[in-house]
Design a protein around this motif. Structure first.
Motif, PDB file in Angstrom:
ATOM      1  N   SER A 182       1.604  -1.139   4.160  1.00  8.00           N
ATOM      2  CA  SER A 182       1.490  -2.559   4.513  1.00  8.00           C
ATOM      3  C   SER A 182       1.477  -3.441   3.262  1.00  8.00           C
ATOM      4  O   SER A 182       0.946  -3.076   2.224  1.00  8.00           O
ATOM      5  CB  SER A 182       0.265  -2.806   5.391  1.00  8.00           C
ATOM      6  N   CYS A 208      -6.152   0.156   5.324  1.00 11.08           N
ATOM      7  CA  CYS A 208      -6.603   1.555   5.226  1.00 11.08           C
ATOM      8  C   CYS A 208      -7.549   1.786   4.051  1.00 11.08           C
ATOM      9  O   CYS A 208      -8.012   2.903   3.847  1.00 11.08           O
ATOM     10  CB  CYS A 208      -5.395   2.491   5.136  1.00 11.08           C
ATOM     11  N   CYS A 224       0.847  -1.185   0.000  1.00  9.20           N
ATOM     12  CA  CYS A 224       0.000   0.000   0.000  1.00  9.20           C
ATOM     13  C   CYS A 224       0.892   1.248   0.000  1.00  9.20           C
ATOM     14  O   CYS A 224       1.790   1.380   0.829  1.00  9.20           O
ATOM     15  CB  CYS A 224      -0.881  -0.012   1.239  1.00  9.20           C
ATOM     16  N   CYS A 227      -6.362  -1.967  -0.030  1.00  7.48           N
ATOM     17  CA  CYS A 227      -5.584  -2.315   1.164  1.00  7.48           C
ATOM     18  C   CYS A 227      -6.569  -2.613   2.295  1.00  7.48           C
ATOM     19  O   CYS A 227      -7.371  -1.754   2.662  1.00  7.48           O
ATOM     20  CB  CYS A 227      -4.691  -1.141   1.547  1.00  7.48           C
ATOM     21  N   CYS A 234      -0.278   3.367   3.487  1.00  6.99           N
ATOM     22  CA  CYS A 234       0.082   2.945   4.852  1.00  6.99           C
ATOM     23  C   CYS A 234       1.282   2.009   4.859  1.00  6.99           C
ATOM     24  O   CYS A 234       1.794   1.663   5.928  1.00  6.99           O
ATOM     25  CB  CYS A 234      -1.115   2.318   5.569  1.00  6.99           C
TER      26      CYS A 234
HETATM   27 ZN   LIG Z   1      -2.987   0.832   3.376  1.00 11.49          ZN
END
Ligand SMILES: [Zn+2]
Lengths: 135, 388
Positions: A35, A47, A30, A44, A33
């Motif tokens: 991740s 988020c 992502c 994602c 964020c």
């Molecule tokens: Zn994210």
């Protein structure tokens, strides 16, 4: 003639399989964020951002768990039994279902360090498999 | 606050024969089970105004046209694999509590042996659009040899063994208990007793699952009729009230490898809601029907449902605790492991029998409260708490 089922890439997953063909393990990350996620997803899950990049990862990880197929359920795997279906956890935290090359099922253990190898199983398809690290 | 507690009751149960060769179509089996459930309730088929057909083999349209239902008010299908049977009771109770429908039939079944082999679901259901995890399995797991339910859940069982020391002999204790109960059940497909040693010597299917860790594959169908609590009192049998009910979905429900915790399933999320609605605790449960597609799945759910602490499910199932006469008799009909694999609706039917006092040789004395769990797809869960 390769008799095992082959993945059929989708719009969401084609970068993953194209990376494998180039012998690169690509995982979605992502952009908002940071991740990682796998299997490929449009959003994602942390988020909900759709802002995603494909990142080449180290390919290093460890065995998280496994099972050994003793009875064959698919003709393409009939000659492979017993074979291990292994879930590997990458350093980046995501996990993949895979097989371990150069390893007997009885040598597997949870936490075993492994690294990615690429198996060009068909002209159009390369599967990410793993081998014991440093072997 | 509105609640579903005690708003609806199960008033009719129906089952077909359980076999390996029904000689009937899926549709024929399902219609027979539904018809028997309605007959058992004392209602007329024409009184049915809600239907929740299982996720394969039959549709609401089939039921309307075969039963001649003139004014069907509600129909839906729950897509949670083996968790669907119990989850469909929640949907039925909601439709009844809101006055949308009055008498709802929930039904599920299949030719799980003579038709599509239950153990090969995954190979055979690859294109089944109603199983949402199939696209992931097909693309990311089947190329590596993971096809069938035993392949999906064996890696979870190994993590449970690794993290908590759960053993294959403990899996065996589940298999032995289910078989003991099946010997008391005339519908049970398995007729011969087994020992832990026989479990340990049974051939490996998907390590760590041996043959006797895996459920049966069966032809058959089962159904129940749900109606409003206030009408239920006047029906043919003693009503069985739905005290608490919930469904729960594991994190990462469409794939197992990236599930955050491998030793919990959907029941973990469903159980607190079901118990809170019912206003009871696991200690109040007199008899439990736990979805048992694999022995380990019983152990994991007993923990997730709160009958013991996480990691203590292995020791919990030993020493006869889950057998008749034990602290928590489980699957007094023999379960999927030894009665038949009717996708968990046979568990609901058995719970109703126990609470009616019709459990026969397997009757749990003074059974007042029962719990039934469903487990499906990649670990979806459903929990119902029933009382007489
Ligand atoms: Zn994210």
């Amino acid at each position: 003639m390769y008799k095992k089922p082959l993945p059929r890439p989708t719009l969401e997953s084609k970068e993953f399989w194209e990376g494998c063909k180039r012998h690169e393990l690509l995982i979605q990350r992502c952009r908002d964020c940071g991740s990682y996620r796998h299997y490929p997803r449009l959003l994602c899950p942390k988020c909900n951002s759709e802002n995603t990049e494909w990142v080449k990862v180290s390919g290093k990880g460890q065995v998280y768990t496994w099972a050994i197929a003793v009875q064959p359920f698919h003709p393409g795997f009939a000659e492979d039994v017993p074979y291990a279906m292994v879930i590997v956890e990458l350093e980046e935290g995501v996990r993949l279902m895979t097989n371990i090359a150069d390893s007997r099922p009885e040598d597997l253990y949870i936490g075993m360090p492994v690294e990615v190898v690429f198996d060009d199983v068909a002209e159009e398809v390369t599967l990410p498999k793993f081998k014991p690290a440093g072997k | 606050m509105t609640t579903l507690k005690d708003k609806a009751a199960i008033v009719g149960i129906g089952e077909t024969e359980y076999s390996r060769n029904s000689g009937m179509s899926n549709l024929g089996l399902l219609l027979q089970a539904a018809k028997r459930a309605v007959e058992d309730s004392g209602l007329s088929i024409k009184d049915i105004d809600g239907v929740i057909p299982g996720f394969m083999g039959i549709t609401a349209e089939d039921l309307i046209s075969n039963f001649g239902l003139a004014d069907l008010r509600y129909s839906t299908t729950v897509h949670m694999g083996g968790a669907s049977a119990v989850a469909s009771l929640q949907t039925a109770a909601m439709a009844i509590a809101t006055g949308i429908a009055h008498n709802v039939v929930c039904l599920i079944g299949w030719n799980g042996y003579s038709g599509m082999r239950a153990g090969a679901v995954g190979v055979q259901m690859q294109t089944m659009p109603t199983m949402p995890m199939m696209s992931n399995l097909r693309e990311f797991e089947m190329p590596f040899g993971s096809f069938v339910p035993a392949h999906w859940f064996a890696p979870l069982a190994r993590r449970h063994m690794h993290e908590y020391g759960t053993t294959s002999r403990q899996f065996g204790a589940v298999a032995v208990a289910m078989r003991k109960h099946a010997l008391l059940n005339e519908k049970a497909m398995m007729k011969k007793s087994i020992t832990i040693e026989e479990h340990q010597n049974s051939r490996m299917i998907v390590d760590p699952f041996r043959l006797l860790d895996c459920c049966l594959e069966s032809d058959g169908a089962a159904a129940v009729v749900v109606t409003a609590a206030e009408r239920a009192k006047d029906m043919r049998h003693r009503p069985v009230y739905i005290m608490g009910i919930a469904e729960g979905h594991p994190d990462s429900p469409d794939q197992i490898p990236n599930r955050p915790v491998f030793t919990e399933v959907g029941a973990k999320k469903a159980a607190p809601h079901a118990f809170a609605m019912a206003g009871v605790t696991p200690k109040d449960i007199d008899v439990a029907m736990i979805y048992d597609c694999f022995t380990w799945v019983v152990i994991c759910q007993l923990e997730d449902l709160g009958f013991c602490k996480k990691g203590e499910g292995g020791p919990f199932v030993e020493g006869g605790r889950i057998e008749l006469g034990g602290e928590l008799p489980v699957n007094t009909h023999g379960g999927l492991l030894s009665q038949a694999h009717i996708l968990g609706m046979n568990h609901v039917v058995e719970a109703v029998r126990q609470l009616r006092g019709d459990g026969g040789a397997a009757q749990v004395k003074n059974a007042e409260i029962a719990l039934v769990s469903g487990f499906g797809d990649l670990g979806d869960g459903s929990v119902v708490i029933l009382r007489r």
